[in-house]
Design a protein around this motif. Structure first.
Motif, PDB file in Angstrom:
ATOM      1  N   UNK A   1       0.929  -1.229  -0.039  1.00 14.72           N
ATOM      2  CA  UNK A   1       0.073  -0.037   0.007  1.00 14.72           C
ATOM      3  C   UNK A   1       0.771   1.097   0.184  1.00 14.72           C
ATOM      4  N   UNK A   2       2.191   1.099   0.017  1.00 18.47           N
ATOM      5  CA  UNK A   2       2.973   2.347   0.250  1.00 18.47           C
ATOM      6  C   UNK A   2       2.939   2.852  -1.154  1.00 18.47           C
TER       7      UNK A   2
ATOM      8  N   UNK B   1      10.035   4.391   5.292  1.00 19.61           N
ATOM      9  CA  UNK B   1       9.539   2.955   5.146  1.00 19.61           C
ATOM     10  C   UNK B   1       8.843   2.733   6.405  1.00 19.61           C
ATOM     11  N   UNK B   2       7.664   1.960   6.226  1.00 14.27           N
ATOM     12  CA  UNK B   2       6.794   1.380   7.346  1.00 14.27           C
ATOM     13  C   UNK B   2       6.667   0.057   7.204  1.00 14.27           C
ATOM     14  N   UNK B   3       6.961  -0.376   8.521  1.00 15.61           N
ATOM     15  CA  UNK B   3       7.044  -1.905   8.588  1.00 15.61           C
ATOM     16  C   UNK B   3       5.856  -2.168   9.493  1.00 15.61           C
TER      17      UNK B   3
ATOM     18  N   UNK C   1       7.351  -1.119   3.283  1.00 16.11           N
ATOM     19  CA  UNK C   1       6.786  -0.289   2.061  1.00 16.11           C
ATOM     20  C   UNK C   1       7.134   0.951   2.319  1.00 16.11           C
ATOM     21  N   UNK C   2       7.294   1.482   1.088  1.00  8.31           N
ATOM     22  CA  UNK C   2       7.939   2.761   0.987  1.00  8.31           C
ATOM     23  C   UNK C   2       6.775   3.928   0.918  1.00  8.31           C
ATOM     24  N   UNK C   3       6.549   4.858   1.803  1.00  8.17           N
ATOM     25  CA  UNK C   3       5.558   5.979   1.857  1.00  8.17           C
ATOM     26  C   UNK C   3       6.462   7.307   1.423  1.00  8.17           C
ATOM     27  N   UNK C   4       6.005   7.889   0.300  1.00  8.29           N
ATOM     28  CA  UNK C   4       6.695   9.270   0.140  1.00  8.29           C
ATOM     29  C   UNK C   4       5.403  10.059   0.061  1.00  8.29           C
TER      30      UNK C   4
END
Length: 122
Positions: A8-9, A93-95, A116-119
């Motif tokens: 979902x990132x 980055x969300x874990x 997953x990367x969130x920017x």
């Protein structure tokens, strides 16, 4: 084999929303606390939110309180993190992580996903 897989990132503009998912397998989610963490470049890992295994009580870091919502669907073996009103400082980055037990927050977790990367950027 225990697995946690985040998804979902994405790249999103400030003020936007994302929903992260943490799909779990290899254990009975009902008995585990799930936490969400994030790590931005050059910064230490930060605990964002967690949800208990029992009554579903939740915890949020002050930095995300009122904007993020954690929830769990044990039937789908998935935990979600709804993120609203996103800010550039949410970029990381969300874990997700799992720990056997009841309540949260917790000092350590047994299992971790890959992130997953969130920017958040315009």
């Amino acid at each position: 084999q225990v697995q946690l897989v985040e998804s979902g990132g994405a790249l999103v503009q400030p003020g936007g929303s994302l929903r992260l998912s943490c799909a779990t397998s290899g254990f009975i989610l009902d008995y585990y606390v799930i936490g969400w963490f994030r790590q931005a470049p050059g910064k230490e890992r930060e605990g964002v939110s967690c949800i208990s295994s029992s009554e579903g009580s939740t915890y949020y870091a002050d930095s995300v309180k009122g904007r993020f919502t954690i929830s769990r669907d044990n039937a789908k073996n998935t935990v979600y993190l709804q993120m609203n009103s996103l800010k550039p400082e949410d970029t990381a980055v969300y874990y997700c992580a799992a720990d056997y037990g009841l309540g949260c927050p917790r000092s350590s977790y047994d299992y971790w996903g890959q992130g997953t990367q969130v920017t958040v950027s315009s």
